[in-house]
Design a protein around this motif. Structure first.
Motif, PDB file in Angstrom:
ATOM      1  N   PRO A   1      20.649  17.685 -49.090  1.00  0.00           N
ATOM      2  CA  PRO A   1      20.157  16.456 -50.172  1.00  0.00           C
ATOM      3  C   PRO A   1      19.186  16.811 -51.086  1.00  0.00           C
ATOM      4  N   THR A   2      18.231  18.109 -50.561  1.00  0.00           N
ATOM      5  CA  THR A   2      17.131  18.633 -51.232  1.00  0.00           C
ATOM      6  C   THR A   2      16.305  17.368 -52.013  1.00  0.00           C
ATOM      7  N   GLN A   3      16.066  16.407 -50.811  1.00  0.00           N
ATOM      8  CA  GLN A   3      15.389  15.372 -51.349  1.00  0.00           C
ATOM      9  C   GLN A   3      13.938  15.510 -51.684  1.00  0.00           C
ATOM     10  N   SER A   4      13.349  16.602 -51.371  1.00  0.00           N
ATOM     11  CA  SER A   4      12.069  16.816 -51.600  1.00  0.00           C
ATOM     12  C   SER A   4      11.744  16.997 -53.167  1.00  0.00           C
ATOM     13  N   LEU A   5      12.827  17.456 -53.854  1.00  0.00           N
ATOM     14  CA  LEU A   5      12.891  17.608 -55.371  1.00  0.00           C
ATOM     15  C   LEU A   5      12.411  16.467 -55.902  1.00  0.00           C
ATOM     16  N   PHE A   6      13.083  15.188 -55.223  1.00  0.00           N
ATOM     17  CA  PHE A   6      12.960  13.833 -55.968  1.00  0.00           C
ATOM     18  C   PHE A   6      12.020  13.211 -55.550  1.00  0.00           C
ATOM     19  N   GLU A   7      11.088  13.563 -54.588  1.00  0.00           N
ATOM     20  CA  GLU A   7      10.326  12.666 -53.877  1.00  0.00           C
ATOM     21  C   GLU A   7       8.731  13.665 -54.305  1.00  0.00           C
ATOM     22  N   ARG A   8       8.806  14.688 -55.162  1.00  0.00           N
ATOM     23  CA  ARG A   8       7.852  15.547 -55.570  1.00  0.00           C
ATOM     24  C   ARG A   8       7.725  15.846 -56.886  1.00  0.00           C
ATOM     25  N   TRP A   9       8.811  16.502 -57.447  1.00  0.00           N
ATOM     26  CA  TRP A   9       8.839  16.862 -58.680  1.00  0.00           C
ATOM     27  C   TRP A   9       9.254  15.832 -59.375  1.00  0.00           C
ATOM     28  N   PHE A  10      10.452  15.341 -59.343  1.00  0.00           N
ATOM     29  CA  PHE A  10      10.898  14.072 -60.053  1.00  0.00           C
ATOM     30  C   PHE A  10      10.461  12.721 -59.435  1.00  0.00           C
ATOM     31  N   ALA A  11       9.052  12.618 -59.498  1.00  0.00           N
ATOM     32  CA  ALA A  11       8.476  11.367 -58.814  1.00  0.00           C
ATOM     33  C   ALA A  11       7.180  11.024 -59.522  1.00  0.00           C
ATOM     34  N   PRO A  12       6.794   9.772 -59.072  1.00  0.00           N
ATOM     35  CA  PRO A  12       5.478   9.236 -59.667  1.00  0.00           C
ATOM     36  C   PRO A  12       4.202   9.858 -59.076  1.00  0.00           C
ATOM     37  N   THR A  13       3.985  11.284 -59.271  1.00  0.00           N
ATOM     38  CA  THR A  13       2.864  12.081 -58.637  1.00  0.00           C
ATOM     39  C   THR A  13       2.525  12.905 -59.625  1.00  0.00           C
ATOM     40  N   THR A  14       1.251  13.251 -59.959  1.00  0.00           N
ATOM     41  CA  THR A  14       0.985  14.183 -60.808  1.00  0.00           C
ATOM     42  C   THR A  14       0.806  15.604 -60.379  1.00  0.00           C
ATOM     43  N   ALA A  15       0.807  16.419 -61.189  1.00  0.00           N
ATOM     44  CA  ALA A  15       1.035  17.929 -61.035  1.00  0.00           C
ATOM     45  C   ALA A  15      -0.221  18.324 -60.373  1.00  0.00           C
ATOM     46  N   ASP A  16      -1.548  17.715 -60.642  1.00  0.00           N
ATOM     47  CA  ASP A  16      -2.693  17.962 -59.853  1.00  0.00           C
ATOM     48  C   ASP A  16      -2.463  17.589 -58.362  1.00  0.00           C
ATOM     49  N   GLU A  17      -1.808  16.561 -58.087  1.00  0.00           N
ATOM     50  CA  GLU A  17      -1.722  16.190 -56.838  1.00  0.00           C
ATOM     51  C   GLU A  17      -0.786  17.269 -56.199  1.00  0.00           C
ATOM     52  N   MET A  18       0.275  17.522 -56.758  1.00  0.00           N
ATOM     53  CA  MET A  18       1.098  18.653 -56.046  1.00  0.00           C
ATOM     54  C   MET A  18       0.689  19.952 -56.027  1.00  0.00           C
ATOM     55  N   LEU A  19      -0.246  20.127 -56.858  1.00  0.00           N
ATOM     56  CA  LEU A  19      -1.080  21.719 -56.928  1.00  0.00           C
ATOM     57  C   LEU A  19      -1.998  21.785 -55.762  1.00  0.00           C
ATOM     58  N   SER A  20      -2.547  20.703 -55.405  1.00  0.00           N
ATOM     59  CA  SER A  20      -3.561  20.548 -54.421  1.00  0.00           C
ATOM     60  C   SER A  20      -3.197  20.863 -52.941  1.00  0.00           C
ATOM     61  N   SER A  21      -1.782  20.944 -52.688  1.00  0.00           N
ATOM     62  CA  SER A  21      -1.200  21.277 -51.321  1.00  0.00           C
ATOM     63  C   SER A  21      -1.795  22.659 -51.040  1.00  0.00           C
ATOM     64  N   PRO A  22      -2.112  22.566 -49.720  1.00  0.00           N
ATOM     65  CA  PRO A  22      -2.556  24.150 -49.278  1.00  0.00           C
ATOM     66  C   PRO A  22      -1.693  25.259 -49.432  1.00  0.00           C
TER      67      PRO A  22
END
Length: 464
Positions: free
Chosen positions: A281-302
């Motif tokens: 599925p590679t579902q994480s692509l669609f729930e993180r990159w292609f999703a209503p989250t900001t780059a800042d939210e993603m980049l804050s992951s440890p």
């Protein structure tokens, strides 16, 4: 009397040889053997727990699993598994291995990032000639790495444009020793059909994307080994009466979301089962990159600290292009899109041929190894159980590669590829994040060793 002396001499020589052999074996065990004591073993076939077992590893393989072990002190390494759970090493079934121009150090760091999270098998989805040698080095223990399966270089609308090219490239990639062919978008149907015919003739499988001109139904009937990203399925739900331009499908069918007829799902799922097509599925692509989250939210992951700054900057830019203010991204349509994908995943799990765990790392905000947990989260949201998710990353990949009994489960005779975690993942799949140690080809990586190496990788990333 002479016969008696000779007999006594032969007996003494035999006894000495046996004693020497026993000593030699003990020394070998003391040097190479490892025992994990009192560990709970997760049986991924039936979802049971073998409690308080003694797990013996020698020469890279599991040689014994028992309730007790009289000679535990004979082994060179003893690991206390009390209260912990041994799980078969995970497979990342949609991985990417850096190309040589990235540098050897970064390649080895990437391989370790997978290992640090218990990923002991990877399926590289964009092959390069250098990966063939790397696969051999990993197999021989010359590089600390998961087991590697590697695709061919990309077969796409630009790299294979004629039936003649399909024949020559498929034949060459088979002869080069690639494990399978990687299909990318753009291949025309006639060329694809020749590619399939040649692949069947020379004996090599193919996996990946579903080209628009091929379509999901023909792709399934052509027996893809795996369809990755659930590619083509949403497009396959659009009624012919909609009379759409198939090339206007957007990001994995996103543009066609309002037109999707979910009542057609069962037909596609049944085709998947009939033709034995696995799904990554590679579902994480669609729930993180292609999703209503900001780059800042993603980049804050440890885990982002393990990626070079240049990579993170690229991810930020591509995120803005995909879902930013001027991208045309619509949250309400995304919610419908992601809901359809989750329905497909659940139906493909329940009634399809099978699911394989894969996150497409290191692609957009998916750090190798760490991203597998984001993928697992996506599978949970789709309704898969902890056992089903574990199977998608262990025994199912072994079945996919025809390697049952070699890896994918903890049993005598199998490769010593496993992770030890601090809680039961069958009760809470999040326990897979609680790594106490990882074993790859019989080599034990303690939590302290893993943390030390990760700190060094983060230090190097900060410099780049």
């Amino acid at each position: 009397m002479k016969k008696i002396v000779i007999a006594l001499w032969a007996f003494t020589l035999t006894a000495c040889n046996q004693a020497q052999e026993k000593t030699s074996n003990t020394e070998a065990e003391g040097t190479d053997g490892t025992v994990i004591t009192n560990v709970n073993i997760v049986d991924v076939r039936n979802g049971t727990i073998l409690e308080n077992r003694q797990l013996v590893v020698e020469n890279g393989k599991i040689t014994k699993i028992s309730e007790s072990l009289d000679n535990a002190d004979d082994y060179g390494t003893t690991i206390d598994g009390t209260g912990k759970y041994a799980v078969p090493g995970l497979a990342e079934m949609h991985a990417h291995i850096p190309s040589p121009n990235t540098g050897r150090e970064r390649i080895e760091e990437t391989l370790f990032l997978y290992l640090s999270n218990g990923v002991t098998t990877i399926r590289g989805m964009l092959g390069h000639p250098s990966h063939l040698e790397l696969r051999k080095q990993a197999e021989n223990g010359e590089v600390l790495s998961p087991r590697i399966f590697t695709s061919s270089p990309s077969l796409n609308g630009n790299s294979v444009t004629s039936v003649e090219e399909a024949i020559s490239k498929v034949t060459a990639y088979k002869n080069d020793g690639y494990d399978f062919l990687k299909i990318h978008p753009g291949i025309q149907r006639a060329v694809f059909d020749q590619l399939v015919a040649t692949a069947n003739e020379v004996g090599i499988t193919f996996s990946g994307h579903v080209p628009v001109d091929v379509g999901i139904r023909h792709a399934l009937e052509s027996k893809f080994a795996s369809v990755d990203h659930v590619d083509g399925y949403l497009e396959g739900l659009v009624p012919e009466s909609a009379n759409v331009d198939p090339t206007a499908n957007g990001f994995f069918g996103y543009a066609f979301t309002p037109l999707a007829d979910v009542s057609q799902m069962d037909e596609l799922v049944a085709l998947s089962k009939t033709h034995e097509v696995w799904i990554v599925p590679t579902q994480s692509l669609f729930e993180r990159w292609f999703a209503p989250t900001t780059a800042d939210e993603m980049l804050s992951s440890p885990e982002m600290k393990y990626m070079p700054a240049s990579t993170l900057a690229n991810w930020r830019q591509r995120k803005e292009q995909a879902t930013g203010a001027n991208s045309g991204f619509d949250v309400a349509q995304w919610e419908q899109f992601i809901g359809i994908r989750r329905q497909l995943m659940k139906k493909l799990q329940d009634n399809g041929h099978g699911m394989l765990l894969g996150s497409d790392a290191p692609q957009l905000f998916n750090v190798p190894g760490f991203s597998i947990h984001h993928e697992i989260d996506g599978m949970v949201k789709a309704g898969l159980s902890p056992l089903e998710i574990l199977q998608s990353g262990t025994i199912n990949p072994a079945k996919f590669f025809g390697k049952e009994g070699i890896f994918g489960e903890i049993k005598a005779g199998a490769a010593a590829d496993l992770l030890v975690v601090n809680a039961n993942p069958l009760e809470n799949i999040g326990a897979l994040k609680q790594v106490s140690g990882v074993m790859v080809q019989g080599k034990w990586l303690s939590k302290a060793e893993i943390d030390a190496r990760l700190a060094k990788i983060a230090e190097n990333a900060a410099k780049n």
